[in-house]
Enzyme design. Structure first.
Site, PDB file in Angstrom:
ATOM      1  N   LYS A   1       0.828  -1.210   0.000  1.00  0.00           N
ATOM      2  CA  LYS A   1       0.000   0.000   0.000  1.00  0.00           C
ATOM      3  C   LYS A   1       0.859   1.256   0.000  1.00  0.00           C
ATOM      4  CE  LYS A   1      -3.574  -0.215   2.704  1.00  0.00           C
ATOM      5  NZ  LYS A   1      -4.749  -0.384   1.820  1.00  0.00           N
TER       6      LYS A   1
ATOM      7  N   ARG B   1      -3.879   2.924   8.328  1.00  0.00           N
ATOM      8  CA  ARG B   1      -4.108   1.641   7.657  1.00  0.00           C
ATOM      9  C   ARG B   1      -2.848   0.790   7.687  1.00  0.00           C
ATOM     10  NH1 ARG B   1      -8.375   2.260   3.381  1.00  0.00           N
ATOM     11  NH2 ARG B   1      -9.057   4.435   3.362  1.00  0.00           N
TER      12      ARG B   1
ATOM     13  N   GLY C   1      -8.405  -7.289   4.061  1.00  0.00           N
ATOM     14  CA  GLY C   1      -9.289  -7.417   5.213  1.00  0.00           C
ATOM     15  C   GLY C   1      -8.690  -8.106   6.419  1.00  0.00           C
TER      16      GLY C   1
ATOM     17  N   MET D   1      -5.965  -7.246   8.245  1.00  0.00           N
ATOM     18  CA  MET D   1      -5.442  -6.375   9.298  1.00  0.00           C
ATOM     19  C   MET D   1      -6.342  -5.145   9.411  1.00  0.00           C
ATOM     20  SD  MET D   1      -1.363  -6.901   8.848  1.00  0.00           S
ATOM     21  CE  MET D   1      -1.364  -6.487   7.126  1.00  0.00           C
TER      22      MET D   1
ATOM     23  N   ARG E   1      -2.714  -1.468  -5.895  1.00  0.00           N
ATOM     24  CA  ARG E   1      -1.900  -2.654  -5.629  1.00  0.00           C
ATOM     25  C   ARG E   1      -2.229  -3.708  -6.681  1.00  0.00           C
ATOM     26  NH1 ARG E   1      -5.038  -4.606  -0.093  1.00  0.00           N
ATOM     27  NH2 ARG E   1      -7.015  -5.148  -1.067  1.00  0.00           N
TER      28      ARG E   1
ATOM     29  N   HIS F   1     -15.505  -8.113   0.976  1.00  0.00           N
ATOM     30  CA  HIS F   1     -14.522  -8.984   1.631  1.00  0.00           C
ATOM     31  C   HIS F   1     -14.739 -10.438   1.221  1.00  0.00           C
ATOM     32  CE1 HIS F   1     -13.405 -11.714   4.977  1.00  0.00           C
ATOM     33  NE2 HIS F   1     -12.308 -10.990   4.973  1.00  0.00           N
TER      34      HIS F   1
ATOM     35  N   ARG G   1       0.597 -48.100  -8.508  1.00  0.00           N
ATOM     36  CA  ARG G   1       0.618 -48.887  -7.273  1.00  0.00           C
ATOM     37  C   ARG G   1      -0.215 -50.153  -7.458  1.00  0.00           C
ATOM     38  NH1 ARG G   1      -0.482 -43.028  -4.938  1.00  0.00           N
ATOM     39  NH2 ARG G   1      -1.695 -43.191  -6.840  1.00  0.00           N
TER      40      ARG G   1
ATOM     41  N   ARG H   1       5.240 -50.073  -9.491  1.00  0.00           N
ATOM     42  CA  ARG H   1       5.824 -50.510  -8.225  1.00  0.00           C
ATOM     43  C   ARG H   1       5.234 -51.868  -7.846  1.00  0.00           C
ATOM     44  NH1 ARG H   1       4.483 -46.983  -3.057  1.00  0.00           N
ATOM     45  NH2 ARG H   1       2.530 -48.139  -3.188  1.00  0.00           N
TER      46      ARG H   1
ATOM     47  N   GLU I   1      13.464 -44.831  -0.212  1.00  0.00           N
ATOM     48  CA  GLU I   1      12.502 -44.462   0.832  1.00  0.00           C
ATOM     49  C   GLU I   1      13.104 -44.510   2.232  1.00  0.00           C
ATOM     50  OE1 GLU I   1       8.420 -46.372  -0.240  1.00  0.00           O
ATOM     51  OE2 GLU I   1       9.979 -47.709  -1.009  1.00  0.00           O
TER      52      GLU I   1
ATOM     53  N   SER J   1      13.606 -43.741  -7.917  1.00  0.00           N
ATOM     54  CA  SER J   1      12.453 -42.865  -7.706  1.00  0.00           C
ATOM     55  C   SER J   1      12.352 -42.596  -6.212  1.00  0.00           C
ATOM     56  CB  SER J   1      11.163 -43.513  -8.215  1.00  0.00           C
ATOM     57  OG  SER J   1      10.062 -42.653  -7.998  1.00  0.00           O
TER      58      SER J   1
ATOM     59  N   GLY K   1      10.699 -41.959  -3.025  1.00  0.00           N
ATOM     60  CA  GLY K   1       9.382 -42.010  -2.385  1.00  0.00           C
ATOM     61  C   GLY K   1       9.400 -41.092  -1.185  1.00  0.00           C
ATOM     62  N   THR K   2       9.169 -39.804  -1.423  1.00  0.00           N
ATOM     63  CA  THR K   2       9.416 -38.805  -0.368  1.00  0.00           C
ATOM     64  C   THR K   2       8.406 -38.878   0.767  1.00  0.00           C
ATOM     65  OG1 THR K   2       8.250 -37.166  -1.726  1.00  0.00           O
ATOM     66  CG2 THR K   2      10.669 -37.212  -1.853  1.00  0.00           C
ATOM     67  N   ASN K   3       7.257 -39.548   0.569  1.00  0.00           N
ATOM     68  CA  ASN K   3       6.342 -39.721   1.702  1.00  0.00           C
ATOM     69  C   ASN K   3       7.021 -40.550   2.791  1.00  0.00           C
ATOM     70  OD1 ASN K   3       4.508 -38.411   0.091  1.00  0.00           O
ATOM     71  ND2 ASN K   3       3.321 -40.227  -0.417  1.00  0.00           N
ATOM     72  N   ASP K   4       7.489 -41.751   2.409  1.00  0.00           N
ATOM     73  CA  ASP K   4       8.150 -42.611   3.394  1.00  0.00           C
ATOM     74  C   ASP K   4       9.545 -42.113   3.757  1.00  0.00           C
ATOM     75  OD1 ASP K   4       6.029 -44.251   3.741  1.00  0.00           O
ATOM     76  OD2 ASP K   4       6.837 -45.972   2.655  1.00  0.00           O
TER      77      ASP K   4
ATOM     78  N   CYS L   1       8.174 -39.545  -6.623  1.00  0.00           N
ATOM     79  CA  CYS L   1       6.768 -39.939  -6.799  1.00  0.00           C
ATOM     80  C   CYS L   1       5.958 -39.754  -5.525  1.00  0.00           C
ATOM     81  CB  CYS L   1       6.684 -41.382  -7.292  1.00  0.00           C
ATOM     82  SG  CYS L   1       7.391 -42.601  -6.159  1.00  0.00           S
TER      83      CYS L   1
ATOM     84  N   TYR M   1      12.535 -36.048 -13.427  1.00  0.00           N
ATOM     85  CA  TYR M   1      11.079 -35.885 -13.508  1.00  0.00           C
ATOM     86  C   TYR M   1      10.469 -35.848 -12.111  1.00  0.00           C
ATOM     87  CZ  TYR M   1      10.565 -40.926 -12.527  1.00  0.00           C
ATOM     88  OH  TYR M   1      10.601 -42.161 -11.942  1.00  0.00           O
TER      89      TYR M   1
END
Length: 931
Positions: A26, A96, A105, A107, A380, A496, A610, A666, A793, A812, A814-817, A879, A899
Site C-alpha cells: 500500500k 491503515r 481485510g 489487518m 496494488r 470482503h 501402485r 511398483r 525411501e 524414484s 518415495g518422499t512420503n516414506d 513420486c 522428472y
C-alpha cells in the site's frame, strides 16, 4: 535502524514502487502514484522495520519514532493548511496497515482519527454539514473502540440497531417484524438525522466507559499513537496468522502503517467511494470493472454492509475502458458512477489505464470522490481467480505489455487448481432458490452453516459445508477456509467475501438480497422471472444447498456437476511453460481411467502405478486373501494364478492409454495383513469362503499383525520371503507389454522395487524379474525393453545409493516414506502435533506437504551424487506427494532430477511450477547469451 518515516504528497514522495519490502504494498503504491501526479491525499508510511523493531522490543516503539511521526504530521499540516487537534481547521487522518503481500481485510484500518466533541463541532462548521460530522465521529468511535480499545463491536451494532428503530418510528416505518438485515435496508445510515447520531455517539461513549472503566480518549495525538500500535498488533491477530499460513507469507515480513489525510465520500450525493479493478478479477476479461457507493465512506464497499452500484452503464461497451460490477439493468445504469458523476468517472477511467500500463499488471484501486473531486487511496496488484490469472497473463503477453516468460512467472501454480473445478450440470434437475452476484467461480455443494466456528467444526468432521452470512468479516477467515463455498446476503463483487473467496479458489455468491440470515436460519424470498415475490422458504443449519459461483445462482439440495473445461489461454500458457521447463512431469496413476485423465492434463508418463490398489477390487480381494492364508508356497501359487489375468488386464489398459510413454510400476508394497478383514462380519464371510474357522482366521490375522507395519514385513521384504508374489506381478506386466507391442503400440515398462536398502535385495529381485522376463519373451516370441529400478525411501538407501545404482537403472524418491523415516514421524499420527510445530517455527511448513529441504533434501542430493557416480546417466525421479508441490518442485529442479510425478489433477500445477523453477534457476545463473 534507518529512517522510519517516508512522506508522500504534492507530487513528491520519499519512496517508490520498488520498496514494497520496506513500505508494504500500500505504501509503495501511494508513493508511486504521488510521483506519477495522480491525485492522492498526502500522508506518510511508518516502515515494516519499525513493526519488526516494535515486536523485538516487547511491543514498544523504537526511540525517536514518535518524534518523526510528530514531524510528519507537521508537514501534513503545512501542506493542507489544517491543524491536527484543532477545532478551527481540523485535520483528520486514516491509519491503515499495509504488508508487502496483499492481505485483504486481514489487518486493521481506522478512519476519521483525530476527532473529539469540539473537533466534530468544528468539522460541522467547516463543511456546513452537522450530519456528516456526527456520522464521521460515530464511525470513528466504533472502529477505534473495536480495534484499539478491544470493546466488542456487536455492542455498538446493537446501539446502532436501536437508533435505526427509533428513526423508523420517526419515519413511519413499521419495524416490529423486521430483522436486523431488513431494518438496515429500510433505514440505512443516511436516514439517521443529527439528533439520532448525537444520541448514538453518547451511547457509544457509555459503552466504552462500561467496558474499559475509562472515557473514550479525546486527545488526537494519543489516539494516533494507539492506532499505530494497533495496526502493528494486527500483524499477529488470529485472522492475519491464518491468512499468512494459507498463503505462505513469512511472519518476519511485518507490516507497514500508513497515515493519510482523510478525504470524505460521505459529504453528500456529490461524494462517494468505490473499488475498481483494471480487469475483471473473476474472468480476466479486459474491461475496467468495479463498484461504488454514493454518500459513503472508506470501508462501506469492501465490508459488504451495503450492496453497491456498478461503475459503468451496461451499454457502454465491453472493452478495456468500460466496466461494471453487478449485472446491470436499467436501474443499475441510472445509479452507475458513469451516469451520476460522468467527469469523475472519465478521470477514473484514464487513471486506471495509466496505472495498468505503468505497473504492467492488473491493478486493484480504492478511490473516494469528495464533492466531485477524485482521489486514489490505494493501488496494488489485484487478487484474481486462477482462471483470471491465466487469461490476464496470456493476454498481456499478446498485447506486448509483458513477455511470455513473465507471463509464466505471473501465474501462481496453486491457482491452476481452480481451473479444474467442476461446474453445474445444466441438464440436471435442480430447484433454484435465489440469485446473487457471481463473486468467485466454481460449483460447491454442502450443508448450510451460519458461523465460521461451526464451518470449521463440521469440516473437521469431514463434512462439506457452505458458510452463509449476512456479510463476512475478516474474523470469518478460518470458516471461509474450511467451507466449500460462501454465500452472503449483502456485499458486492469487491466485498470482503468476494475478494477472499477468489484468493482461496472458493465458490462464492455475494449480495444475494433474497436471503435474510437471522437466528440460525436463512429465510429466502422466492421471486419469479419478473422480479415479483411469489413465496418464501426457510433453510436451516444442516440443509444442503449448491452454489454456482460462475452465475450467482443458489440451488436447494445437491446438484450434479460436470468437469471443468480448460480455456484456450490455459493451453497457450501451458505450451509456453512446456517449452522452457527441463523437468518432465509424470503422474501417479493406478487405473486406465486415471492414466487417461493424467495424459489429458499433459502427463509425460506414469511415475508410480501402485499394484496393491488393484487388489482391493471385490473380484480380486478374495484371491488375495486366499494367497495370504495359504499354508505353503503351492497354495499361494494357486491363489496367485487366479490374480494373474486380473493384473495382466490392468496393465494392458494402462499401457494402451500411455502408448509411447514410460510407465513405472511398483511391485507390491504394503504388509499383507492390510488385505485381511477387520470386523467380525467380514471375518465370518471370509471363513465360509475359504473353509477356515473364524477362530483360525483371527489367529492368522493376529500372527500377521505388526507393532510398526510401516517398518515391518513389506516392500521387497515380501519378495525375499515369498518370491512367487513378485514373480506373478512381473509376469503380468511383461505379458501385457508383449501383447500391447504385438498390436503395434509402443510400450515402455519400468519395474520398480519398493523399500530396498541393500544391493543384495536388488540383486535377488532383479534376478527374479529377469528370469520371468526370459520365460515370457520365449513364450510370446518377442522381446520388449524393460527397465529395472528402485524406490529410495529409507535413509540407508540414500547413503548406499552408489551400491544400489550398480543394480538399479533408475531411482524414484518415495518422499512420503523418506520423510517419515528421516524425521521419525508417522504421517498418519502427525496431525496431532505438526500444527504446533509449524506454529512454533520448528518447521516452516508441514514437511509432508512441502519437502524438508535441509534434511530430506540433503538425502536426495546425497543419493543423486553417489548414484550417478556409480552409474552415469542414472535416471532420477520423485513420486511422493511433494511431486505436485511448487516449492518442492523448485528444489527438485535445483537438485537436477529428471522428472516429478504427482496425482493427475496436479499435473498442470507441476508443469507450470517446473517451468517457473527453470526460469528462476536460469535467472540465478545470470543473463542468457544472445544470438
Amino acid at each position: 535502524m534507518a529512517r522510519s518515516i517516508y512522506f508522500f504528497g504534492a507530487g513528491q514522495a520519499d519512496g517508490d514502487a520498488q520498496q514494497k519490502d520496506l513500505l508494504g504494498g500500500k505504501g509503495a503504491g501511494l508513493a508511486e502514484m504521488t510521483r506519477l501526479g495522480i491525485p492522492v491525499p498526502p500522508g506518510f508510511t511508518v516502515t515494516t522495520e519499525v513493526c519488526n523493531a516494535y515486536y523485538a522490543a516487547g511491543k514498544v516503539l523504537p526511540a525517536g519514532v514518535e518524534d518523526e511521526i510528530k514531524a510528519a504530521i507537521g508537514r501534513l499540516e503545512s501542506l493542507l493548511d489544517a491543524r491536527f487537534g484543532s477545532p478551527e481547521a481540523p485535520l483528520l487522518v486514516s491509519v491503515r496497515s499495509g504488508a508487502r503481500a496483499s492481505m485483504p481485510g486481514m489487518m486493521d484500518t481506522i478512519l476519521n482519527l483525530g476527532m473529539n466533541d469540539e473537533i466534530a463541532a468544528g468539522l460541522a462548521r467547516r463543511t456546513g454539514s452537522e450530519r456528516f460530522a456526527l456520522d464521521a465521529y460515530r464511525r470513528f468511535i466504533l472502529t477505534y473502540s473495536d480495534i484499539v480499545l478491544g470493546v466488542a463491536r456487536d455492542r455498538f451494532e446493537e446501539a446502532l440497531g436501536r437508533a435505526r428503530r427509533d428513526a423508523a418510528a420517526r419515519l413511519g416505518v413499521d419495524a416490529t417484524r423486521l430483522n436486523s438485515a431488513e431494518l438496515e435496508r429500510k433505514v440505512p445510515d443516511s436516514l439517521l438525522d443529527p439528533a439520532s447520531l448525537a444520541a448514538l455517539i453518547q451511547r457509544q461513549k457509555e459503552i466504552v466507559v462500561g467496558a474499559t472503566g475509562s472515557p473514550f480518549p479525546d486527545d488526537p495525538r494519543a489516539q494516533l499513537g494507539g492506532a499505530i500500535r494497533a495496526v502493528f498488533d494486527s500483524w499477529n491477530n488470529h485472522r492475519a496468522q491464518v491468512y499468512r499460513k494459507m498463503h505462505d507469507i513469512p511472519e518476519a515480513w511485518g507490516t507497514a502503517c500508513n497515515i493519510q489525510a482523510m478525504v470524505f465520500g460521505n459529504l453528500g450525493d456529490d461524494s462517494g467511494t468505490g473499488v475498481a479493478f483494471t480487469r475483471d478479477p473473476s474472468t480476466g476479461e479486459r474491461r475496467f470493472y468495479g463498484e461504488w457507493l454514493p454518500n459513503a465512506q472508506g470501508e462501506d464497499v469492501v465490508a459488504g454492509v451495503r450492496t453497491p452500484h456498478p461503475l459503468s452503464r451496461s451499454g457502454s461497451g465491453g472493452g478495456a475502458t468500460s466496466g461494471g460490477g453487478a449485472t446491470s439493468d436499467g436501474a443499475d445504469d441510472a445509479s452507475s458512477l458513469e451516469a451520476r458523476m460522468p467527469e469523475a468517472y472519465a478521470q477514473l477511467v484514464a487513471v486506471q489505464a495509466r496505472l495498468e500500463q505503468h505497473f504492467r499488471d492488473m491493478q486493484d484501486l480504492e478511490f473516494t470522490i469528495q464533492r466531485g473531486e477524485l482521489f486514489l487511496l490505494q493501488c496494488r496488484t489485484g487478487k484474481r481467480t486462477g482462471r483470471a490469472a491465466v487469461r490476464i497473463a496470456v493476454e498481456m503477453a499478446r498485447e506486448g505489455l509483458i513477455s511470455q516468460r513473465e507471463a509464466i512467472l505471473r501465474v501462481d501454480p496453486g491457482a491452476i487448481d481452480q481451473l479444474l473445478h467442476p461446474s453445474i450440470d445444466e441438464g440436471a434437475p435442480k430447484r433454484l432458490l435465489a440469485r446473487g452476484l457471481p463473486a468467485s467461480p466454481g460449483a460447491a455443494t454442502g450443508q448450510v452453516v451460519f458461523s465460521a466456528d461451526e464451518a470449521e467444526r463440521r469440516a473437521g468432521q469431514g463434512k462439506a459445508v457452505i458458510l452463509v452470512r449476512s456479510e463476512t468479516s475478516p474474523e470469518d477467515i478460518h470458516g471461509m477456509k474450511a467451507a466449500r463455498g460462501v454465500l452472503t446476503a449483502r456485499g458486492g463483487m469487491t466485498s470482503h467475501a468476494a475478494v477472499v473467496a477468489r484468493g482461496m479458489g472458493k465458490s462464492c455468491v455475494a449480495g444475494c438480497s433474497a436471503i435474510s440470515v437471522s437466528q440460525g436460519q436463512m429465510a429466502v424470498t422466492i421471486y419469479d422471472d419478473h422480479g415479483h415475490a411469489t413465496g418464501s422458504i426457510t433453510v436451516k443449519a444442516g440443509d444442503l444447498i449448491t452454489l454456482d459461483g460462475g452465475t450467482g445462482r443458489v440451488y436447494l439440495g445437491a446438484v450434479p456437476t460436470v468437469p471443468a473445461a480448460l480455456s484456450g489461454e490455459f493451453a497457450e500458457l501451458m505450451g509456453w511453460a512446456d517449452a522452457v521447463r527441463r523437468l518432465r512431469v509424470r503422474s501417479n496413476a493406478d487405473t486406465p481411467h486415471d492414466a487417461r485423465t493424467a495424459r489429458n492434463f499433459g502427463a509425460e508418463g506414469i511415475g508410480l502405478c501402485r499394484t496393491e490398489h488393484m487388489f482391493f477390487d471385490e473380484e480380486r480381494i478374495q484371491a488375495v486373501r486366499e494367497m495370504i492364508l495359504a499354508d505353503g508356497e503351492a497354495g499361494r501359487r494357486r491363489a496367485l494364478a487366479k490374480l494373474l489375468p486380473f493384473q495382466r488386464g490392468d496393465f494392458l489398459g494402462v499401457f494402451r492409454e500411455m502408448a509411447g510413454l514410460p510407465v513405472t510400476i511398483r511391485l507390491l508394497d504394503p504388509p499383507l495383513h492390510e488385505f485381511l478383514p477387520q470386523d467380525e462380519a467380514q471375518l465370518e464371510q471370509l471363513s465360509q469362503a475359504v473353509e477356515i474357522s473364524a477362530k483360525e482366521l483371527r489367529r492368522k490375522s493376529q500372527e500377521l499383525a505388526e507393532y510398526n507395519p510401516m517398518l515391518g514385513h513389506r516392500g521387497c521384504r515380501l519378495a525375499i520371503t515369498s518370491p512367487e508374489i513378485y514373480e506373478m506381478q512381473a509376469r503380468a506386466i511383461l505379458e501385457a507389454a508383449c501383447e500391447v507391442a504385438a498390436a503395434g503400440i509402443e510400450v515402455e515398462p519400468e519395474i520398480m522395487i519398493p523399500l530396498s536398502m541393500t544391493r543384495r535385495e536388488l540383486a535377488i529381485t532383479r534376478a527374479l524379474v529377469e528370469r520371468v522376463a526370459e520365460q515370457v519373451f520365449a513364450e510370446k516370441g518377442r522381446r520388449v525393453d524393460v527397465r529395472f529400478g528402485t524406490m529410495i525411501e529409507l535413509p540407508r538407501a540414500a547413503i548406499m545409493a552408489g551400491e544400489l545404482a550398480e543394480e538399479a537403472e533408475f531411482f524414484s524418491f518415495g518422499t512420503n516414506d523418506l520423510t517419515q523415516t528421516t524425521l521419525g514421524i508417522s504421517r498418519d499420527d502427525a496431525g496431532r502435533f505438526l500444527g504446533a510445530y509449524v506454529e512454533a517455527g520448528i518447521f516452516a511448513k508441514d514437511p509432508f506437504q512441502s519437502l524438508d529441504v535441509p534434511g530430506v533434501g540433503a538425502l536426495v542430493e546425497l543419493a543423486r551424487d553417489r548414484g550417478r557416480a556409480a552409474r552415469p546417466g542414472l535416471k532420477l525421479g520423485i513420486c511422493g506427494e511433494h511431486g505436485g508441490d511448487p516449492s518442492s518442485i523448485a528444489f527438485f529442479e535445483r537438485a537436477g532430477l529428471d522428472y516429478v510425478s504427482c496425482s493427475p489433477f496436479r499435473v498442470p500445477v507441476a508443469r507450470l511450477a517446473a517451468a517457473q523453477a527453470a526460469l528462476t534457476a536460469e535467472s540465478a545463473r545470470g543473463p542468457r547469451a544472445t544470438d
